[in-house]
Design an enzyme around this catalytic site. Structure first.
Site, PDB file in Angstrom:
ATOM      1  N   THR A   1      44.339  55.702  31.227  1.00 47.54           N
ATOM      2  CA  THR A   1      44.338  55.801  32.677  1.00 47.54           C
ATOM      3  C   THR A   1      45.379  54.859  33.252  1.00 47.54           C
ATOM      4  O   THR A   1      45.832  53.935  32.583  1.00 47.54           O
ATOM      5  CB  THR A   1      42.938  55.522  33.272  1.00 47.54           C
TER       6      THR A   1
ATOM      7  N   CYS B   1      42.139  50.187  41.671  1.00 42.06           N
ATOM      8  CA  CYS B   1      40.900  50.659  41.049  1.00 42.06           C
ATOM      9  C   CYS B   1      40.559  49.802  39.839  1.00 42.06           C
ATOM     10  O   CYS B   1      41.408  49.097  39.297  1.00 42.06           O
ATOM     11  CB  CYS B   1      41.060  52.097  40.562  1.00 42.06           C
TER      12      CYS B   1
ATOM     13  N   HIS C   1      36.716  54.998  35.993  1.00 38.66           N
ATOM     14  CA  HIS C   1      37.854  54.621  36.845  1.00 38.66           C
ATOM     15  C   HIS C   1      37.397  54.825  38.287  1.00 38.66           C
ATOM     16  O   HIS C   1      37.187  55.951  38.702  1.00 38.66           O
ATOM     17  CB  HIS C   1      39.041  55.535  36.503  1.00 38.66           C
TER      18      HIS C   1
END
Lengths: 212, 120
Positions: A53, A58, A75
């Site tokens: 990711t 985040c 996430h």
């Protein structure tokens, strides 16, 4: 057939039930089967896949049963705080964070993981969106508090700072590679997070309710 | 004042649910799994039960089935609060006697409106 240096590609492991929507692919650079998750998504594997990711403000929690090698990554970010409350018990503000953490842990346990074997690693929470300065730090504070309440210790982390990160997590070994990305050239990360931030702050569609 | 039993193995979820319910004027009793939930239900006469599905020791669906066997809880509304959106689990919950199925993440208002609806 000539000599080949190419890594023999094993059969792709079966997808975990309920996660068919996740983008899974053969990663040629690493020579592994991989799954890439976007803001709001999560992936869990019992077959040692690489989970990838890209994080701005985040946070991603990487959690694994260290004995059985069943692991996954989420996430997420919290919606923007409303002015009146910044309480971690506030359901409106913490619903996505609580959901992302609980969902990840539940899926690992469902695949055969055990709570006492869980190993947690945390990444992200950078300060990359100019207009939302404290978002990353707030996400980090939330996830630390959450884990403390659940009695889970953080074994490794790479948090805060100002640069986006690309995280590669190996769900069976728990090994992680983090690459800091160039802030300016990563408008995709910023755009995706902005869209996601808007979605979690304004969404009216979450929480399906059915009365029997 | 209505009393609500909130059963969830996550301390964070219990804190969030309790806060939401207490802010709306409900009395809240908490439990961390199905077994504790059954004990609490017998000690306190609760007007409604909110329960997670996946929990250690005793899951929420088994607890619901057990509660339905108790005279005091035969008709008490039982709402499942879960990350499970799949149809299989939902039918299991329905067959066990649950009143409704709420998929996380939910907004506090959604939860409170549903509670008000089933309390009548």
């Amino acid at each position: 057939m000539g000599l080949s240096t190419q890594i023999e590609r094993p059969i792709q492991p079966p997808v975990t039930k309920g996660m068919e929507n996740i983008n899974r692919y053969w990663d040629r650079t690493m020579g592994v089967w991989a799954a890439k998750i976007l803001p709001g998504e999560l992936y869990v594997s019992a077959h040692g896949e690489m989970i990838v990711t890209v994080l701005g403000s985040c946070v991603a929690a990487c959690i694994r049963d260290r004995v059985r090698g069943i692991g996954g990554m989420n996430h997420f970010m919290l919606p923007q705080a409303n002015s009146t409350s910044n309480h971690w018990a506030d359901a409106l503000e913490t619903r996505y964070g609580n959901w992302a953490m609980e969902f990840l842990i539940n899926e690992i346990l469902k695949l055969g993981g055990r709570k006492e074997n869980l190993e947690v690693k945390l990444f992200g929470g950078g300060q990359i969106l100019e207009n939302m300065t404290d978002v990353g730090a707030r996400n980090v504070e939330f996830v630390r508090e959450y884990l403390k309440r659940e009695g889970l210790r953080v074994e490794a982390e790479d948090l805060l700072g100002v640069r986006p990160r690309k995280v590669l997590y190996f769900s069976d070994t728990g090994s992680v590679k983090v690459r800091r990305l160039n802030q300016v050239s990563n408008t995709t990360v910023v755009d995706r997070e902005r869209a996601y931030a808007k979605q979690v702050t304004t969404s009216d569609t979450d929480g399906s309710i059915e009365l029997f | 004042m209505s009393k609500i039993l909130a059963v969830d193995d996550s301390a964070s979820m219990r804190q969030m649910i309790s806060f939401t319910l207490k802010s709306a004027g409900f009395d809240v009793v908490e439990a961390a799994d199905g077994i504790e939930g059954l004990n609490q239900a017998q000690q306190h006469k609760c007007d409604l039960v909110l329960s997670d599905v996946n929990m250690p020791n005793m899951d929420g669906i088994t607890m619901t089935r057990e509660l339905r066997g108790l005279p005091d809880y035969k008709y008490t509304p039982i709402l499942m609060l879960t990350t499970e959106s799949g149809g299989d689990k939902k039918s299991e919950g329905k067959n066990a006697g649950a009143t409704g199925w709420i998929v996380k993440p939910f907004k506090p208002d959604q939860l409170l409106n549903t509670i008000k609806k089933v309390l009548g």
